[in-house]
Enzyme design. Structure first.
Site, PDB file in Angstrom:
ATOM      1  N   TYR A   1       0.841  -1.212   0.000  1.00 49.18           N
ATOM      2  CA  TYR A   1       0.000   0.000   0.000  1.00 49.18           C
ATOM      3  C   TYR A   1       0.863   1.244   0.000  1.00 49.18           C
ATOM      4  CZ  TYR A   1      -3.359   3.544   1.116  1.00 49.18           C
ATOM      5  OH  TYR A   1      -4.127   4.680   1.040  1.00 49.18           O
TER       6      TYR A   1
ATOM      7  N   TRP B   1       1.186   5.597  -1.845  1.00 54.33           N
ATOM      8  CA  TRP B   1       0.828   6.554  -2.890  1.00 54.33           C
ATOM      9  C   TRP B   1       1.775   6.557  -4.074  1.00 54.33           C
ATOM     10  CZ3 TRP B   1      -2.226  11.393  -3.213  1.00 54.33           C
ATOM     11  CH2 TRP B   1      -3.445  11.260  -2.555  1.00 54.33           C
TER      12      TRP B   1
HETATM   13  N1  LIG Z   1      -1.552  18.660   2.781  1.00 54.70           N
HETATM   14  C1  LIG Z   1      -1.945  17.377   2.682  1.00 54.70           C
HETATM   15  N2  LIG Z   1      -3.155  17.087   2.154  1.00 54.70           N
HETATM   16  C2  LIG Z   1      -3.570  15.798   2.080  1.00 54.70           C
HETATM   17  C3  LIG Z   1      -2.742  14.728   2.487  1.00 54.70           C
HETATM   18  C4  LIG Z   1      -1.459  15.052   3.039  1.00 54.70           C
HETATM   19  O1  LIG Z   1      -0.685  14.173   3.439  1.00 54.70           O
HETATM   20  N3  LIG Z   1      -1.101  16.376   3.106  1.00 54.70           N
HETATM   21  N4  LIG Z   1      -3.180  13.420   2.370  1.00 54.70           N
HETATM   22  C5  LIG Z   1      -4.315  13.144   1.476  1.00 54.70           C
HETATM   23  C6  LIG Z   1      -4.953  11.861   1.823  1.00 54.70           C
HETATM   24  S1  LIG Z   1      -4.158  10.432   1.402  1.00 54.70           S
HETATM   25  C7  LIG Z   1      -6.179  11.756   2.389  1.00 54.70           C
HETATM   26  S2  LIG Z   1      -6.881  10.230   2.634  1.00 54.70           S
HETATM   27  C8  LIG Z   1      -6.935  12.943   2.788  1.00 54.70           C
HETATM   28  C9  LIG Z   1      -7.554  12.778   4.175  1.00 54.70           C
HETATM   29  O2  LIG Z   1      -8.563  13.688   4.382  1.00 54.70           O
HETATM   30  P1  LIG Z   1      -9.236  13.785   5.826  1.00 54.70           P
HETATM   31  O3  LIG Z   1      -9.367  12.465   6.435  1.00 54.70           O
HETATM   32  O4  LIG Z   1     -10.472  14.590   5.679  1.00 54.70           O
HETATM   33  O5  LIG Z   1      -8.117  14.666   6.577  1.00 54.70           O
HETATM   34  P2  LIG Z   1      -7.610  14.805   8.069  1.00 54.70           P
HETATM   35  O6  LIG Z   1      -6.635  15.924   8.030  1.00 54.70           O
HETATM   36  O7  LIG Z   1      -7.182  13.502   8.619  1.00 54.70           O
HETATM   37  O8  LIG Z   1      -8.901  15.221   8.899  1.00 54.70           O
HETATM   38  C10 LIG Z   1      -9.630  16.416   8.650  1.00 54.70           C
HETATM   39  C11 LIG Z   1     -10.146  16.972   9.962  1.00 54.70           C
HETATM   40  O9  LIG Z   1     -11.072  16.089  10.579  1.00 54.70           O
HETATM   41  C12 LIG Z   1     -11.170  16.451  11.939  1.00 54.70           C
HETATM   42  N5  LIG Z   1     -11.547  15.273  12.718  1.00 54.70           N
HETATM   43  C13 LIG Z   1     -10.767  14.261  13.124  1.00 54.70           C
HETATM   44  N6  LIG Z   1     -11.487  13.368  13.849  1.00 54.70           N
HETATM   45  C14 LIG Z   1     -12.756  13.845  13.889  1.00 54.70           C
HETATM   46  C15 LIG Z   1     -13.974  13.383  14.479  1.00 54.70           C
HETATM   47  O10 LIG Z   1     -14.048  12.335  15.117  1.00 54.70           O
HETATM   48  N7  LIG Z   1     -15.090  14.130  14.270  1.00 54.70           N
HETATM   49  C16 LIG Z   1     -15.064  15.288  13.561  1.00 54.70           C
HETATM   50  N8  LIG Z   1     -16.205  15.947  13.391  1.00 54.70           N
HETATM   51  N9  LIG Z   1     -13.929  15.750  13.020  1.00 54.70           N
HETATM   52  C17 LIG Z   1     -12.798  15.043  13.170  1.00 54.70           C
HETATM   53  C18 LIG Z   1      -9.813  16.976  12.340  1.00 54.70           C
HETATM   54  O11 LIG Z   1      -9.957  18.194  13.062  1.00 54.70           O
HETATM   55  C19 LIG Z   1      -9.081  17.137  11.023  1.00 54.70           C
HETATM   56  O12 LIG Z   1      -8.442  18.387  10.889  1.00 54.70           O
HETATM   57  O13 LIG Z   1      -6.093  14.093   2.791  1.00 54.70           O
HETATM   58  C20 LIG Z   1      -5.371  14.237   1.551  1.00 54.70           C
HETATM   59  N10 LIG Z   1      -4.796  15.552   1.532  1.00 54.70           N
HETATM   60  N1  LIG Z   2      -2.189   8.214  12.422  1.00 49.80           N
HETATM   61  C1  LIG Z   2      -2.576   8.287  11.150  1.00 49.80           C
HETATM   62  N2  LIG Z   2      -1.960   7.536  10.209  1.00 49.80           N
HETATM   63  C2  LIG Z   2      -2.324   7.611   8.926  1.00 49.80           C
HETATM   64  C3  LIG Z   2      -3.360   8.490   8.531  1.00 49.80           C
HETATM   65  C4  LIG Z   2      -3.998   9.268   9.533  1.00 49.80           C
HETATM   66  O1  LIG Z   2      -4.929  10.060   9.261  1.00 49.80           O
HETATM   67  N3  LIG Z   2      -3.565   9.158  10.816  1.00 49.80           N
HETATM   68  N4  LIG Z   2      -3.715   8.560   7.201  1.00 49.80           N
HETATM   69  C5  LIG Z   2      -3.487   7.383   6.386  1.00 49.80           C
HETATM   70  C6  LIG Z   2      -3.697   7.634   4.968  1.00 49.80           C
HETATM   71  S1  LIG Z   2      -5.225   8.275   4.532  1.00 49.80           S
HETATM   72  C7  LIG Z   2      -2.799   7.299   4.014  1.00 49.80           C
HETATM   73  S2  LIG Z   2      -3.261   7.447   2.357  1.00 49.80           S
HETATM   74  C8  LIG Z   2      -1.480   6.737   4.350  1.00 49.80           C
HETATM   75  C9  LIG Z   2      -0.357   7.197   3.403  1.00 49.80           C
HETATM   76  O2  LIG Z   2       0.703   6.326   3.478  1.00 49.80           O
HETATM   77  P1  LIG Z   2       1.755   6.136   2.266  1.00 49.80           P
HETATM   78  O3  LIG Z   2       1.075   6.285   0.953  1.00 49.80           O
HETATM   79  O4  LIG Z   2       2.485   4.881   2.529  1.00 49.80           O
HETATM   80  O5  LIG Z   2       2.699   7.384   2.516  1.00 49.80           O
HETATM   81  P2  LIG Z   2       3.729   8.118   1.537  1.00 49.80           P
HETATM   82  O6  LIG Z   2       4.671   8.858   2.421  1.00 49.80           O
HETATM   83  O7  LIG Z   2       3.006   8.902   0.510  1.00 49.80           O
HETATM   84  O8  LIG Z   2       4.500   6.880   0.885  1.00 49.80           O
HETATM   85  C10 LIG Z   2       4.778   6.770  -0.461  1.00 49.80           C
HETATM   86  C11 LIG Z   2       6.227   6.311  -0.616  1.00 49.80           C
HETATM   87  O9  LIG Z   2       6.466   6.051  -2.000  1.00 49.80           O
HETATM   88  C12 LIG Z   2       7.750   6.567  -2.334  1.00 49.80           C
HETATM   89  N5  LIG Z   2       7.800   6.807  -3.786  1.00 49.80           N
HETATM   90  C13 LIG Z   2       7.461   7.920  -4.474  1.00 49.80           C
HETATM   91  N6  LIG Z   2       7.660   7.728  -5.783  1.00 49.80           N
HETATM   92  C14 LIG Z   2       8.125   6.471  -5.936  1.00 49.80           C
HETATM   93  C15 LIG Z   2       8.510   5.700  -7.052  1.00 49.80           C
HETATM   94  O10 LIG Z   2       8.468   6.133  -8.185  1.00 49.80           O
HETATM   95  N7  LIG Z   2       8.917   4.417  -6.827  1.00 49.80           N
HETATM   96  C16 LIG Z   2       8.988   3.891  -5.569  1.00 49.80           C
HETATM   97  N8  LIG Z   2       9.393   2.636  -5.433  1.00 49.80           N
HETATM   98  N9  LIG Z   2       8.653   4.626  -4.484  1.00 49.80           N
HETATM   99  C17 LIG Z   2       8.214   5.882  -4.665  1.00 49.80           C
HETATM  100  C18 LIG Z   2       7.874   7.818  -1.514  1.00 49.80           C
HETATM  101  O11 LIG Z   2       9.224   8.231  -1.400  1.00 49.80           O
HETATM  102  C19 LIG Z   2       7.233   7.369  -0.191  1.00 49.80           C
HETATM  103  O12 LIG Z   2       8.199   6.819   0.663  1.00 49.80           O
HETATM  104  O13 LIG Z   2      -1.156   7.074   5.712  1.00 49.80           O
HETATM  105  C20 LIG Z   2      -2.170   6.668   6.632  1.00 49.80           C
HETATM  106  N10 LIG Z   2      -1.697   6.840   7.993  1.00 49.80           N
HETATM  107 MO   LIG Z   3      -5.230   8.662   2.241  1.00 47.55          MO
END
Ligand SMILES: Nc1nc2c(c(=O)[nH]1)N[C@H]1C(S)=C(S)[C@@H](COP(=O)(O)OP(=O)(O)OC[C@H]3O[C@@H](n4cnc5c(=O)[nH]c(N)nc54)[C@H](O)[C@@H]3O)O[C@H]1N2
Ligand SMILES: Nc1nc2c(c(=O)[nH]1)N[C@H]1C(S)=C(S)[C@@H](COP(=O)(O)OP(=O)(O)OC[C@H]3O[C@@H](n4cnc5c(=O)[nH]c(N)nc54)[C@H](O)[C@@H]3O)O[C@H]1N2
Ligand SMILES: [Mo]
Length: 776
Positions: free
Chosen positions: A115, A117
């Protein structure tokens, strides 16, 4: 840098999940980037590219862990030295390990879920390529769903027939801006999340869409533990609630409407399955407890009168109910979404423009954009003959509990015995919960192979580390399903160090195993690009769109799709005629009562949405010992763990450590001050962070964003007892949301915070690891 087998572009361009850009190169170094000229509000992250591209954190060459070569069984993973090897030696090791494991233990012993990105380009998407490669080899144990909205990705199809309401396309901002009176945003509409589009987006447009809300105007209610979850410019009212208690609030709003006879009886009768069980639960007929505002006040911390008043406001208006994906990343996260679907059904507004429910408007760039129906695609992965997949967030269970059973959405899984872990394009030591447990899990298999561009914590826990090219070192095509642009991604630079493309690595491994053709289809990576373009062009032609030939596209660097629908809203046809356009549920209706769920007999589940105790929340007995609810949102200055070594990420920290936010009163009661180095702890682990005070955080809530590179203090006696950098996943709980979704439940986590005493250990996450100089 010119690729002789491809046409020469007019301007060098590329793209990342955080935006498209033009490339400036001097003397084979990236000196700057300029935003894509059609991006109205480009983000800040693209400017990190020059630093990351030439960062000392790039993995310089293939490496093998010293203990693995000596046959140590994995106990030293994460603490060992690495020995540089030649590419051929590294590839021989990987190929022979894959062959040994599949021959001796069967393909299910290869865990290749991987898993993560990866990169934006669709051809070089590492996870896709790994799956394609392992499928040619006879398959692997895989992963289903995602960390983002995994719980409801599995669960929503049960009650709605699909996961469209969360995965999109969702009701557009135009529809909301034109028709909606009141937007209830559970978890807000976080602007920082819009910096990111999976696959690479040409446009960031949240500001434009928020302006539509102001124009009508649409009243916005930010129901969230954090005030800043809606941009100040929207003028939203903030209703702070205790984390994980949204379901109780939604049930109480539903109760008020039903108590007062205001439910839309016609909609419930025609479009939903039996409302009776939920109705009787709301009124307390079943368990003697009405789900009244007084009941919910106790749970949510919101005044009962306030809940009554909000219920009254819902009547007679066009109301859109939305929730961030974060809500379902919690224990019983399925319930908050189900309850919201029920409330929208009670209001009878499902299938009306700008009304009803839809999810994730603040969760990812381009959610709620006009439809573009982008044909963007990568290479097919083929078929996995093994046929075993675990929900992504059960990875540590898989590694630690071979042979054990687990329930998942009506199925019974048996975890296979994993001997080899292969990860390309993801960072489990970023994304998974309870990293101290994951560390134990990662010491179980015989071999761990990782491809990455950078020294991530996961690469440090591998046996064989293969350095790969970045996006700027290869040619690709990017784009996101919700964005109007298909983007050429030109190779601008030669590979740094000894980096190779993931594609070439898999082709070389396939060759060693006699499967080169099967993996490559007889093509080099560059030769696939015109082929992929031809497929997309064909899909466009079927819609009557005349996209240019590959050469023209490649030279110009992008193709813009026309809008395919600006006023789209969910469930339009279903509302109009549920017999002719039934949902893909067993009943064809919205399942407010779901027989399958009732039948599974999972703990606490009765077949309708209900309040279930998330175990770690402010109302739990454990909160007497660990009285703060830890939220771990997505970071503002990076994508997950990516770019953590950059200046931008450092600017978001303080003194090199991640910042923990706390309400001033919670700090004062602990004698803590702004800027203190604090220890955040619970029985699973502890980390250090720099304290910031904010009255925009609800009382009892601590906020520590994800993504500071896991940096355990391995000099201490007790393994895993202190993480130095502020990685919150040493604290989060590694448990599924429930048997329904088995999603990541990171947001159900209690902690305590205290001032850190004693000498503060230095952050060492960015010291490149311990390379032994000898070349094997
Ligand atoms: N800059 C930036 N943007 C991203 C990402 C990133 O790494 N960096 N990651 C991307 C990815 S993979 C994803 S999946 C999305 C995730 O998108 P989301 O899951 O929507 O993002 P979060 O920042 O985890 O949460 C948004 C807000 O939800 C609120 N929250 C948390 N728990 C609760 C709760 O129980 N109830 C309520 N009402 N609110 C709550 C928190 O205050 C938090 O700021 O973001 C994407 N966008
Ligand atoms: N506590 C907590 N944990 C969370 C979350 C949360 O809200 N709270 N959010 C979760 C969510 S929504 C997500 S989506 C995950 C994200 O978790 P990941 O998707 O595992 O996080 P990334 O850091 O984006 O990891 C991508 C990796 O791919 C590598 N990469 C980039 N390009 C290439 C390439 O061309 N080839 C190879 N081989 N590697 C490459 C990058 O350097 C990086 O190390 O985290 C989750 N974890
Ligand atoms: Mo995500």
């Amino acid at each position: 840098m010119h690729s002789p087998d491809l046409p020469t572009p007019d301007i060098l361009r590329s793209a990342s999940h955080w935006g498209a850009f033009r490339v400036q190169v001097q003397n084979q170094r990236l000196v700057g980037v300029q935003p894509f000229e059609h991006d109205p509000h480009p983000g800040q992250m693209i400017h990190v590219w020059p630093q990351m591209q030439h960062s000392p954190l790039r993995i310089p060459r293939p490496l093998v862990r010293r203990g693995w070569l000596a046959g140590d069984g994995g106990a030293a993973r994460g603490r060992d030295d690495f020995i540089p090897v030649e590419w051929d030696v590294a590839l021989d090791h990987v190929a022979s390990e894959l062959d040994r494991v599949r021959t001796v233990h069967g393909n299910s012993a290869i865990f290749g879920g991987s898993y993560g990105w990866s990169s934006a380009g669709r051809l070089h998407h590492a996870r896709t390529l790994l799956h394609r490669f392992l499928n040619t080899l006879g398959g692997f144990t895989g992963q289903v769903t995602n960390y983002s909205y995994g719980a409801v990705m599995a669960f929503l199809p049960r009650i709605l027939g699909s996961a469209e309401a969360v995965a999109g396309p969702v009701t557009t901002w135009h529809s909301i801006g034109e028709h909606c009176d009141l937007l209830l945003a559970f978890g807000g509409l976080a602007s920082k999340n819009w910096e990111i589009h999976s696959g690479g987006g040409g446009q960031h447009r949240l500001q434009d869409w928020l302006a539509l809300l102001r124009k009508r105007p649409v009243s916005v209610l930010n129901i969230s533990p954090q005030r800043d979850d809606v941009a100040a410019s929207v003028g939203a009212r903030w209703l702070p609630l205790r984390p994980n208690t949204d379901t109780a609030l939604i049930l109480a709003l539903s109760y008020c409407l039903v108590r007062d006879g205001l439910e839309d009886k016609a909609f419930l009768a025609r479009h939903c399955t039996d409302f009776g069980p939920l109705r009787s639960y709301l009124l307390g007929e079943a368990d003697g407890q009405a789900k009244s505002p007084t009941w919910a006040a106790e749970i949510t911390g919101i005044d009962a009168n306030e809940i009554e008043a909000l219920a009254r406001q819902l009547v007679g208006k066009r109301v859109l109910l939305t929730a961030a994906w974060s809500l379902q990343r919690a224990r019983h996260g399925e319930q908050s979404y189900w309850a919201l679907v029920a409330l929208a059904s009670i209001l009878g507004q499902v299938g009306l423009p700008g009304g009803g429910f839809a999810f994730g408007y603040g969760s990812m760039g381009a959610m709620g954009n006009p439809l573009y129906d982008s044909p963007i695609r990568g290479l097919p992965v083929g078929v996995n003959p093994v046929g075993i997949s675990i929900p992504v967030a059960r990875v540590a269970d898989l590694l630690l509990q071979p042979g054990q059973e687990a329930d998942f959405n009506g199925q019974r899984l048996i975890y296979p015995d994993t001997r080899l872990v292969y990860w390309a394009g993801g960072n489990p030591f970023h994304h998974h919960q309870d990293l101290n447990r994951l560390r134990l899990a990662f010491r179980r298999p015989e071999t761990v192979v990782v491809h990455d561009n950078f020294w991530t914590a996961t690469a440090r826990h591998a046996d064989i580390v293969l350095p790969v090219t970045t996006t700027l070192e290869r040619n690709d095509i990017g784009g996101s399903s919700r964005d109007p642009f298909l983007l050429a991604m030109h190779q601008a630079l030669p590979p740094e160090g000894q980096a190779r493309d993931d594609y070439d690595i898999f082709a070389s491994l396939a060759e060693r195993l006699g499967l080169r053709e099967a993996f490559t289809g007889g093509r080099s990576a560059n030769a696939w690009l015109p082929e992929l373009w031809a497929g997309m062009r064909q899909a466009l032609a079927e819609r009557g769109l005349d996209a240019p030939d590959f050469e023209t596209f490649w030279r110009k660097g992008y193709y813009e799709l026309p809008e395919a629908g600006r006023d789209f809203f969910l469930f339009e046809r279903f509302r109009a005629d549920p017999d002719k356009y039934p949902l893909k549920t067993p009943s064809g209706r919205i399942e407010l009562f779901c027989e399958a769920v009732a039948r599974f007999g999972y703990e606490g589940q009765t077949g309708h949405p209900l309040w279930l105790d998330p175990e770690e929340w402010l109302g739990a007995p454990l909160a007497r010992t660990y009285p703060l609810h830890l939220l771990t949102p997505q970071p503002e200055t990076r994508l997950h763990g990516q770019m953590d070594g950059s200046e931008l990420s450092r600017d978001g920290k303080r003194d090199g450590r991640e910042v923990l936010r706390l309400h001033p009163a919670d700090a004062a009661s602990r004698g803590l001050n702004e800027g203190d180095i604090v220890r955040v702890f619970n029985p699973r682990g502890a980390c250090l962070a720099s304290l910031a005070l904010s009255d925009g955080v609800a009382r009892g809530v601590a906020v520590l964003p994800t993504g500071a590179t896991f940096d355990p203090d391995d000099t201490r006696q007790a393994d895993g007892m202190l993480e130095k950098h502020g990685n919150p996943n040493v604290l989060t709980r590694d448990v599924g949301t429930s048997e329904l979704g088995q999603g990541c439940a990171a947001h159900s986590c209690l902690v305590e915070v205290e001032r850190f005493c004693g000498p503060v250990p230095a952050v060492t996450a960015f010291d490149p690891p311990w390379l032994m100089s000898k070349i094997a």
